[in-house]
Design an enzyme around this catalytic site. Structure first.
Site, PDB file in Angstrom:
ATOM      1  N   THR A  48       0.827  -1.203   0.000  1.00 32.43           N
ATOM      2  CA  THR A  48       0.000   0.000   0.000  1.00 32.43           C
ATOM      3  C   THR A  48       0.864   1.257   0.000  1.00 32.43           C
ATOM      4  OG1 THR A  48      -1.739  -1.188   1.184  1.00 32.43           O
ATOM      5  CG2 THR A  48      -1.869   1.207   1.206  1.00 32.43           C
ATOM      6  N   TYR A 135       3.790 -12.726   5.515  1.00 32.77           N
ATOM      7  CA  TYR A 135       2.686 -12.152   4.736  1.00 32.77           C
ATOM      8  C   TYR A 135       2.360 -13.051   3.550  1.00 32.77           C
ATOM      9  CZ  TYR A 135       0.314  -8.382   2.040  1.00 32.77           C
ATOM     10  OH  TYR A 135      -0.562  -7.611   1.325  1.00 32.77           O
ATOM     11  N   LYS A 163       0.103 -12.572   8.373  1.00 32.21           N
ATOM     12  CA  LYS A 163      -0.893 -11.742   7.706  1.00 32.21           C
ATOM     13  C   LYS A 163      -1.438 -12.535   6.535  1.00 32.21           C
ATOM     14  CE  LYS A 163      -1.398  -7.463   5.015  1.00 32.21           C
ATOM     15  NZ  LYS A 163      -0.671  -6.318   4.400  1.00 32.21           N
TER      16      LYS A 163
END
Length: 294
Positions: A48, A135, A163
């Site tokens: 992001t 992740y 995650k």
């Protein structure tokens, strides 16, 4: 070190840019202080945050700047790429900074198997001096975090959390079983209500860039199993991903006057955001929901 386990929301913060593509530190500080005021932890330089499109020297400056704000919330830094030597050098830099945790993504493009992933993550975990979150985001890496790899890493002292952003409840449960001591976090705002029922302890959120306090309430309700506004939040989150992340988030933050420009680093472009009417309408509804649930 801050108590990283008490935070239900980790905001995957955007990296605001000026019109010329340079980092907009004035807006960046405002965004970070907004998260601090609400009490959301922050992940810096994840996908992001457009980390792979930002030069190494700029990444160092971004980390130095964020650490220099003396925020009360913990900060997690993204670690990703395909060159192990470069990532070990990055971790070495982060080890010297006031960063509380690292986010380690599956290597991009290479599509490593069980043992390749194991050796990669083991090298990073052994080098890290802070807790690490693994992740899984196969939509971006073209390869999932292997369950067997997670089992092999489960006893590593720095392996703190996972995650999970595959969108699969089945995969979430498999990871939880493979590493029962790891903290399970939803990597997808939309999946939090479902993942919460399977043992998720929080979310690494894109939506909290736009709605920091509303997402905090949303997460708390999901984790307490009292959430009942599925349609509103589904519509809002889907609108926030109408184009590749973080294009819509930057577009609405600019429209709301929270950043100076919707500029992104290529290959991302603000021109791929076709319209904001739906997202702005849903923004109003989310703020009304926040007020009603505060």
């Amino acid at each position: 070190m801050k108590d990283i386990d008490k935070y239900q929301v980790w905001t995957a913060i955007i990296t605001p840019m000026n019109d010329d593509g340079s980092v907009d530190y004035e807006s960046f500080e405002k965004l970070l202080r907004e998260q601090d005021a609400v009490g959301n932890a922050v992940t810096i330089l994840g996908s992001t945050g457009e980390a792979l499109n930002i030069d190494h020297s700029e990444r160092e400056q971004i980390i130095k700047f964020a650490c220099g704000l003396n925020l009360n919330i913990p900060l997690m830094a993204g670690v990703g790429g395909t060159n192990l030597k470069a990532q070990l050098a990055w971790i070495d830099y982060l080890n010297k900074m006031d960063i509380d945790a690292y986010l380690l993504v599956v290597p991009l493009y290479a599509k490593p198997g069980i043992h390749g992933q194991y050796e990669w993550f083991k090298a990073l975990l052994d080098s890290a001096k802070k807790p690490c979150m693994l992740y899984n985001v196969p939509g971006r890496t073209a390869k999932k975090l292997e369950i067997e790899t997670v089992k092999m890493l489960s006893g590593q002292p720095n392996f703190w959390a996972i995650k999970e952003a595959s969108g699969s409840e089945e995969e979430f449960s498999k990871y939880r079983e493979a590493a029962p001591k790891a903290k399970m976090m939803s990597g997808d705002d939309l999946m939090l209500p479902k993942f919460a029922k399977l043992g998720a302890e929080g979310v690494v959120s894109v939506a909290s860039n736009v709605w920091p306090n509303a997402v905090k309430i949303y997460a708390d309700q999901c984790l307490r199993k009292s959430f009942s506004s599925e349609e509103l939040w589904e519509n809002a989150i889907e609108a926030l991903f109408a184009a590749s992340n973080p294009i819509p988030a930057k577009a609405i933050l600019y429209k709301l006057g929270k950043i100076k420009s919707p500029e992104l680093r290529l290959p991302l472009s603000s021109k791929d955001m076709q319209g904001l009417d739906s997202l702005l309408s849903l923004n109003d509804k989310i703020l009304q929901w926040e007020k009603a649930n505060s």
